[in-house]
Design a protein around this motif. Sequence first.
Motif, PDB file in Angstrom:
ATOM      1  N   HIS A   1      27.284  17.774   1.959  1.00  0.00           N
ATOM      2  CA  HIS A   1      25.939  17.766   1.378  1.00  0.00           C
ATOM      3  C   HIS A   1      24.933  17.890   2.525  1.00  0.00           C
ATOM      4  O   HIS A   1      24.826  17.009   3.377  1.00  0.00           O
TER       5      HIS A   1
ATOM      6  N   ARG B   1      20.994  19.965   3.610  1.00  0.00           N
ATOM      7  CA  ARG B   1      19.901  20.918   3.509  1.00  0.00           C
ATOM      8  C   ARG B   1      19.631  21.498   4.897  1.00  0.00           C
ATOM      9  O   ARG B   1      20.022  20.919   5.910  1.00  0.00           O
TER      10      ARG B   1
ATOM     11  N   THR C   1      20.644  15.723   7.019  1.00  0.00           N
ATOM     12  CA  THR C   1      21.650  14.922   6.320  1.00  0.00           C
ATOM     13  C   THR C   1      21.227  13.464   6.190  1.00  0.00           C
ATOM     14  O   THR C   1      21.158  12.935   5.089  1.00  0.00           O
TER      15      THR C   1
ATOM     16  N   HIS D   1      21.003  27.038   2.672  1.00  0.00           N
ATOM     17  CA  HIS D   1      21.584  26.056   1.756  1.00  0.00           C
ATOM     18  C   HIS D   1      21.478  26.571   0.332  1.00  0.00           C
ATOM     19  O   HIS D   1      20.505  27.203  -0.064  1.00  0.00           O
TER      20      HIS D   1
ATOM     21  N   GLY E   1      20.934  17.033  -4.331  1.00  0.00           N
ATOM     22  CA  GLY E   1      22.240  16.391  -4.242  1.00  0.00           C
ATOM     23  C   GLY E   1      23.371  17.391  -4.270  1.00  0.00           C
ATOM     24  O   GLY E   1      24.495  17.073  -3.877  1.00  0.00           O
ATOM     25  N   SER E   2      23.063  18.613  -4.721  1.00  0.00           N
ATOM     26  CA  SER E   2      24.098  19.644  -4.817  1.00  0.00           C
ATOM     27  C   SER E   2      24.050  20.648  -3.670  1.00  0.00           C
ATOM     28  O   SER E   2      24.880  21.559  -3.601  1.00  0.00           O
ATOM     29  N   GLU E   3      23.101  20.489  -2.740  1.00  0.00           N
ATOM     30  CA  GLU E   3      22.916  21.469  -1.663  1.00  0.00           C
ATOM     31  C   GLU E   3      24.125  21.490  -0.729  1.00  0.00           C
ATOM     32  O   GLU E   3      24.615  20.452  -0.307  1.00  0.00           O
ATOM     33  N   ARG E   4      24.566  22.694  -0.408  1.00  0.00           N
ATOM     34  CA  ARG E   4      25.679  22.890   0.510  1.00  0.00           C
ATOM     35  C   ARG E   4      25.333  24.000   1.494  1.00  0.00           C
ATOM     36  O   ARG E   4      24.596  24.935   1.145  1.00  0.00           O
TER      37      ARG E   4
END
Length: 315
Positions: A17, A19, A38, A286, A293-296
């Motif tokens: 996780h 950004r 992070t 990202h 919360g879903s950012e990868r």
Amino acid sequence: MEVGFRSVKKVKRDQIHMRDPFIFTSHEEQKYYLFGTTFADGCGDKDPIFEVYVGDNLEEWEGPYVAFDPPKGFWGVRHYWAPEVFEIDGRFYMFASFKGGIGEHRGTGILAADHPAGPYVPHSEGSITPNGWECLDGTYYQDENGERWMVFCHEWTQLHEGRIKAIRLSKDLKTAVGEPIEILNAADMPWIRKFGDPRIEKTGYLTDAPFLYKAKNGELILLWSSYSVPNYGDEGLGGYTVAIARSKNGDMTGEWEHDEKLLMDRNAGHSSLFRDLKMQLHLCTHYPDTPHGSERPFFIKVEEIENGLKLTEGL
């Protein structure tokens, strides 16, 4: 590498996780170092830090290790955002955004280390961006005359119409030199929509994530992010996006033009460019931007074409 209070694990890219991801490729070590936003505001009794993941490919990583653990009294107390690492004169410099204490604005400062993973220590004399300005996302560029620059965002939260500006750096990267110059005003873009944050009851035209790339045709290309109106771009999402500005004469102070077509309009952004160990150019971004919360971290192969950049893969 320094281990923090979080467990160091072997993880897949889509398990991280993060950004504002940024890749530093070490051709000397044949490794990648992945930085990003992070642990921006700390947690419980733990103060904020910058972390780093290490890998020898772009899908499998080990981390997080501690890249920067602020010393007592450091000027940045929260909003540890968007670290970018550059090798300059044989050392490694992290350009990163921090929020100061009460009565102090957010700005970008510079940290330094002898290894790309750190440990980084404070280098610049506080924030490089001007005192009293609300700024973020400073990035580095050295022009063909050897002039060193920081390009950064002057925030919509202070101006309403977010700007991207550039300021010269001293040779030792410790201070700014002269006054900033303006590259763009976000409100001038035909595709942009206002961004609202209900937590502060404000709306404005947001600017994020400038990143510079000198193209083969001599143009200086600037990537940046904001939010688009629905049904404008390739997917018509009306979400977080990546736009392109370009200086036709290749100079920071030259006249900047703005592509009407967005590079990417797919609920993804805060992008930079890097070359992998085989010298393939990639966009580092990202995805998705929302829901939070879903950012990868996500990497997309890029081809340099006659008039700019072309994504060769989809999301």
